[in-house]
Design a protein around this motif. Structure first.
Motif, PDB file in Angstrom:
ATOM      1  N   ILE A  39       0.837  -1.204   0.000  1.00  0.00           N
ATOM      2  CA  ILE A  39       0.000   0.000   0.000  1.00  0.00           C
ATOM      3  C   ILE A  39       0.870   1.253   0.000  1.00  0.00           C
ATOM      4  O   ILE A  39       0.618   2.205  -0.751  1.00  0.00           O
ATOM      5  CB  ILE A  39      -0.959  -0.013   1.203  1.00  0.00           C
ATOM      6  N   GLU A  40       1.923   1.247   0.826  1.00  0.00           N
ATOM      7  CA  GLU A  40       2.845   2.377   0.854  1.00  0.00           C
ATOM      8  C   GLU A  40       3.489   2.592  -0.514  1.00  0.00           C
ATOM      9  O   GLU A  40       3.674   3.735  -0.956  1.00  0.00           O
ATOM     10  CB  GLU A  40       3.935   2.145   1.903  1.00  0.00           C
ATOM     11  N   PHE A  41       3.815   1.500  -1.175  1.00  0.00           N
ATOM     12  CA  PHE A  41       4.417   1.604  -2.507  1.00  0.00           C
ATOM     13  C   PHE A  41       3.481   2.321  -3.467  1.00  0.00           C
ATOM     14  O   PHE A  41       3.900   3.219  -4.215  1.00  0.00           O
ATOM     15  CB  PHE A  41       4.756   0.207  -3.046  1.00  0.00           C
ATOM     16  N   LEU A  42       2.215   1.941  -3.463  1.00  0.00           N
ATOM     17  CA  LEU A  42       1.249   2.576  -4.362  1.00  0.00           C
ATOM     18  C   LEU A  42       1.063   4.048  -4.005  1.00  0.00           C
ATOM     19  O   LEU A  42       0.970   4.908  -4.900  1.00  0.00           O
ATOM     20  CB  LEU A  42      -0.088   1.833  -4.298  1.00  0.00           C
ATOM     21  N   MET A  43       1.037   4.356  -2.723  1.00  0.00           N
ATOM     22  CA  MET A  43       0.882   5.748  -2.300  1.00  0.00           C
ATOM     23  C   MET A  43       2.122   6.575  -2.653  1.00  0.00           C
ATOM     24  O   MET A  43       2.008   7.733  -3.079  1.00  0.00           O
ATOM     25  CB  MET A  43       0.600   5.810  -0.800  1.00  0.00           C
ATOM     26  N   ILE A  86      -1.074   4.770 -11.761  1.00  0.00           N
ATOM     27  CA  ILE A  86      -1.448   4.729 -10.344  1.00  0.00           C
ATOM     28  C   ILE A  86      -2.032   6.085  -9.934  1.00  0.00           C
ATOM     29  O   ILE A  86      -1.339   7.095  -9.923  1.00  0.00           O
ATOM     30  CB  ILE A  86      -0.243   4.393  -9.450  1.00  0.00           C
ATOM     31  N   HIS A  87      -3.316   6.089  -9.622  1.00  0.00           N
ATOM     32  CA  HIS A  87      -4.015   7.286  -9.159  1.00  0.00           C
ATOM     33  C   HIS A  87      -4.975   6.875  -8.054  1.00  0.00           C
ATOM     34  O   HIS A  87      -5.278   5.690  -7.886  1.00  0.00           O
ATOM     35  CB  HIS A  87      -4.768   7.955 -10.308  1.00  0.00           C
ATOM     36  N   ARG A  88      -5.478   7.850  -7.331  1.00  0.00           N
ATOM     37  CA  ARG A  88      -6.438   7.553  -6.264  1.00  0.00           C
ATOM     38  C   ARG A  88      -7.678   6.853  -6.798  1.00  0.00           C
ATOM     39  O   ARG A  88      -8.289   6.042  -6.108  1.00  0.00           O
ATOM     40  CB  ARG A  88      -6.852   8.840  -5.545  1.00  0.00           C
ATOM     41  N   ASP A  89      -8.061   7.182  -8.043  1.00  0.00           N
ATOM     42  CA  ASP A  89      -9.279   6.601  -8.608  1.00  0.00           C
ATOM     43  C   ASP A  89      -8.987   5.546  -9.677  1.00  0.00           C
ATOM     44  O   ASP A  89      -9.841   5.226 -10.494  1.00  0.00           O
ATOM     45  CB  ASP A  89     -10.176   7.698  -9.191  1.00  0.00           C
ATOM     46  N   ASP A 124      -5.801  -0.765 -14.212  1.00  0.00           N
ATOM     47  CA  ASP A 124      -4.633   0.093 -14.038  1.00  0.00           C
ATOM     48  C   ASP A 124      -3.587  -0.554 -13.130  1.00  0.00           C
ATOM     49  O   ASP A 124      -2.396  -0.337 -13.296  1.00  0.00           O
ATOM     50  CB  ASP A 124      -5.048   1.436 -13.422  1.00  0.00           C
ATOM     51  N   VAL A 125      -4.059  -1.332 -12.155  1.00  0.00           N
ATOM     52  CA  VAL A 125      -3.165  -2.010 -11.208  1.00  0.00           C
ATOM     53  C   VAL A 125      -3.655  -3.431 -10.991  1.00  0.00           C
ATOM     54  O   VAL A 125      -4.837  -3.644 -10.711  1.00  0.00           O
ATOM     55  CB  VAL A 125      -3.112  -1.273  -9.852  1.00  0.00           C
ATOM     56  N   VAL A 126      -2.761  -4.390 -11.120  1.00  0.00           N
ATOM     57  CA  VAL A 126      -3.047  -5.794 -10.808  1.00  0.00           C
ATOM     58  C   VAL A 126      -2.218  -6.171  -9.593  1.00  0.00           C
ATOM     59  O   VAL A 126      -1.005  -5.905  -9.549  1.00  0.00           O
ATOM     60  CB  VAL A 126      -2.720  -6.721 -11.999  1.00  0.00           C
ATOM     61  N   LEU A 127      -2.857  -6.781  -8.596  1.00  0.00           N
ATOM     62  CA  LEU A 127      -2.206  -7.117  -7.334  1.00  0.00           C
ATOM     63  C   LEU A 127      -2.164  -8.625  -7.115  1.00  0.00           C
ATOM     64  O   LEU A 127      -3.113  -9.335  -7.456  1.00  0.00           O
ATOM     65  CB  LEU A 127      -2.966  -6.466  -6.174  1.00  0.00           C
ATOM     66  N   GLU A 181      -0.799 -10.194 -18.184  1.00  0.00           N
ATOM     67  CA  GLU A 181      -0.728  -9.266 -19.319  1.00  0.00           C
ATOM     68  C   GLU A 181      -2.117  -8.922 -19.827  1.00  0.00           C
ATOM     69  O   GLU A 181      -2.406  -7.760 -20.156  1.00  0.00           O
ATOM     70  CB  GLU A 181       0.096  -9.877 -20.447  1.00  0.00           C
ATOM     71  N   LYS A 182      -2.974  -9.927 -19.898  1.00  0.00           N
ATOM     72  CA  LYS A 182      -4.343  -9.728 -20.387  1.00  0.00           C
ATOM     73  C   LYS A 182      -5.131  -8.773 -19.496  1.00  0.00           C
ATOM     74  O   LYS A 182      -6.015  -8.052 -19.960  1.00  0.00           O
ATOM     75  CB  LYS A 182      -5.054 -11.084 -20.468  1.00  0.00           C
ATOM     76  N   LEU A 183      -4.801  -8.749 -18.209  1.00  0.00           N
ATOM     77  CA  LEU A 183      -5.542  -7.942 -17.242  1.00  0.00           C
ATOM     78  C   LEU A 183      -5.035  -6.506 -17.147  1.00  0.00           C
ATOM     79  O   LEU A 183      -5.656  -5.672 -16.479  1.00  0.00           O
ATOM     80  CB  LEU A 183      -5.454  -8.587 -15.857  1.00  0.00           C
ATOM     81  N   LEU A 184      -3.910  -6.210 -17.779  1.00  0.00           N
ATOM     82  CA  LEU A 184      -3.273  -4.903 -17.641  1.00  0.00           C
ATOM     83  C   LEU A 184      -3.514  -4.012 -18.853  1.00  0.00           C
ATOM     84  O   LEU A 184      -3.367  -4.453 -20.001  1.00  0.00           O
ATOM     85  CB  LEU A 184      -1.766  -5.067 -17.455  1.00  0.00           C
ATOM     86  N   LYS A 185      -3.817  -2.746 -18.588  1.00  0.00           N
ATOM     87  CA  LYS A 185      -3.799  -1.743 -19.634  1.00  0.00           C
ATOM     88  C   LYS A 185      -2.334  -1.401 -19.942  1.00  0.00           C
ATOM     89  O   LYS A 185      -1.432  -1.719 -19.159  1.00  0.00           O
ATOM     90  CB  LYS A 185      -4.517  -0.474 -19.173  1.00  0.00           C
ATOM     91  N   LYS A 186      -2.101  -0.730 -21.044  1.00  0.00           N
ATOM     92  CA  LYS A 186      -0.750  -0.274 -21.368  1.00  0.00           C
ATOM     93  C   LYS A 186      -0.281   0.717 -20.297  1.00  0.00           C
ATOM     94  O   LYS A 186      -1.056   1.542 -19.822  1.00  0.00           O
ATOM     95  CB  LYS A 186      -0.727   0.392 -22.747  1.00  0.00           C
ATOM     96  N   ASP A 187       0.968   0.600 -19.913  1.00  0.00           N
ATOM     97  CA  ASP A 187       1.593   1.452 -18.886  1.00  0.00           C
ATOM     98  C   ASP A 187       1.004   1.232 -17.498  1.00  0.00           C
ATOM     99  O   ASP A 187       1.169   2.077 -16.607  1.00  0.00           O
ATOM    100  CB  ASP A 187       1.494   2.935 -19.259  1.00  0.00           C
ATOM    101  N   SER A 188       0.350   0.100 -17.298  1.00  0.00           N
ATOM    102  CA  SER A 188      -0.210  -0.226 -15.988  1.00  0.00           C
ATOM    103  C   SER A 188       0.755  -1.094 -15.202  1.00  0.00           C
ATOM    104  O   SER A 188       1.736  -1.617 -15.729  1.00  0.00           O
ATOM    105  CB  SER A 188      -1.563  -0.923 -16.140  1.00  0.00           C
ATOM    106  N   VAL A 189       0.442  -1.275 -13.903  1.00  0.00           N
ATOM    107  CA  VAL A 189       1.395  -1.870 -12.958  1.00  0.00           C
ATOM    108  C   VAL A 189       0.895  -3.202 -12.413  1.00  0.00           C
ATOM    109  O   VAL A 189      -0.277  -3.324 -12.021  1.00  0.00           O
ATOM    110  CB  VAL A 189       1.654  -0.895 -11.784  1.00  0.00           C
ATOM    111  N   PHE A 190       1.785  -4.161 -12.392  1.00  0.00           N
ATOM    112  CA  PHE A 190       1.545  -5.442 -11.730  1.00  0.00           C
ATOM    113  C   PHE A 190       2.444  -5.495 -10.513  1.00  0.00           C
ATOM    114  O   PHE A 190       3.675  -5.512 -10.626  1.00  0.00           O
ATOM    115  CB  PHE A 190       1.864  -6.599 -12.679  1.00  0.00           C
ATOM    116  N   LEU A 191       1.834  -5.497  -9.326  1.00  0.00           N
ATOM    117  CA  LEU A 191       2.588  -5.515  -8.065  1.00  0.00           C
ATOM    118  C   LEU A 191       2.373  -6.867  -7.399  1.00  0.00           C
ATOM    119  O   LEU A 191       1.255  -7.219  -7.024  1.00  0.00           O
ATOM    120  CB  LEU A 191       2.113  -4.387  -7.154  1.00  0.00           C
TER     121      LEU A 191
END
Length: 229
Positions: free
Chosen positions: A51-55, A63-66, A137-140, A170-180
Motif C-alpha cells: 500500500i505504501e508503494f502505491l501511495m 497509479i491514481h487515487r481513482d 490500471d493495477v493488478v495485485l 498481461e491480459k488484465l493490464l492496460k498499457k503502462d499499468s502496474v503489476f505488483l
C-alpha cells in the motif's frame, strides 16, 4: 543448473483446502464480527508495504487515487479494504477460485462498508480462457502465485500454471499499468525470471530486512512492480 523455481505440490495449492479454510474463517466471523480473518504476510508487513508503494508512486504510470484495481486470489479481501481505507476510491475487483472466499469477502464488505459499491468480488478461474475480464490500471498479487505454484496443475498440454501466469496478468493490464506482486516462495531473481517478458518489465522493487546465514544474504519475502509496455 537446477531450476529452483519448481516447487513441490501441496494441499495449499488445492481449491478444497481454501474452500475449507474460508468456510471456517467465515464461521468465526459470524460468531465474532471483529474477526475478519488472516492477513497474509503480516509478520513481514507486506500488505502495508504494498500500500505504501502505491501511495509513494501516485501519479506515476497509471497509479491514481481513482485507478482501477484487481486483486488476484483476494481471499478475505483484506488488501482491497485497506486500500480503500487509505483513500483509493476507484473500482476494485477481488477474484478468487474459492467460492467460500468470495462469500466471506462479500459479507465483510457488506458489514464494514454498507452501500459502498466500488469494491466487488467474483469467483473465477483466471486460467479459464472463457473468463471474461476487463483491463485494469493495477493488478495485485499477495501470495497467490505462491499458492497456485503448489497445485501441480498442467495447462495447454504440459505447461504449468506458473508458465501460463504471466500471460494471464498481461491480459488484465492496460498499457503502462502496474503489476505488483509479493512472494515468499520465490526469490526476487526467480520471480523476475518467471514474470518478465517482452511486455512486462521490472519497474521497481520493495525493500525488506535482509538476513545473513552461512555467509549468504537474503530475505524471506520479495515484492516487485512490473509495468506493461
Amino acid at each position: 543448473m537446477e531450476d529452483t523455481s519448481k516447487l513441490n505440490t501441496s494441499k495449499l495449492g488445492t481449491k478444497e483446502y481454501w474452500d475449507d479454510f474460508y468456510a471456517l474463517e467465515n464461521s468465526n466471523f459470524k460468531e465474532n464480527p471483529g474477526d475478519t480473518g488472516e492477513c497474509w504476510f503480516a509478520d513481514n508487513d507486506a500488505e502495508e508495504k504494498m500500500i505504501e508503494f502505491l501511495m509513494d508512486n501516485l501519479d506515476q504510470q497509471n497509479i491514481h487515487r481513482d485507478c482501477s484495481m484487481i486483486d488476484l486470489g483476494t481471499g478475505n479481501g483484506h488488501l482491497l479494504f485497506q486500500l480503500h481505507e487509505e483513500g483509493f476510491n476507484g473500482p476494485m475487483m477481488g477474484v478468487d477460485y474459492s467460492e467460500k472466499s468470495v462469500q466471506f469477502a462479500r459479507e465483510i464488505s457488506e458489514s464494514q462498508f454498507p452501500g459502498y459499491e466500488n469494491i466487488k468480488f467474483e469467483a473465477a478461474d483466471i486460467f479459464d480462457p472463457n473468463w471474461e475480464c476487463s483491463a485494469y490500471d493495477v493488478v495485485l498479487d499477495k501470495g497467490t502465485l505462491d499458492a497456485i505454484a503448489l497445485s501441480g496443475i498442467k495447462l495447454d498440454g504440459d505447461r504449468s500454471v506458473v508458465d501460463v501466469y504471466p500471460k494471464v496478468v498481461e491480459k488484465l493490464l492496460k498499457k503502462d499499468s502496474v503489476f505488483l506482486i509479493t512472494s515468499c516462495n520465490f526469490t526476487q531473481e526467480e520471480l523476475i525470471r518467471i514474470v518478465e517478458s517482452d511486455s512486462l518489465k521490472v519497474w521497481k522493487t520493495i525493500d525488506y530486512p535482509v538476513f545473513e546465514f552461512g555467509g549468504v544474504k537474503g530475505t524471506t519475502i520479495c515484492s516487485i512492480a512490473f509495468v506493461k509496455r
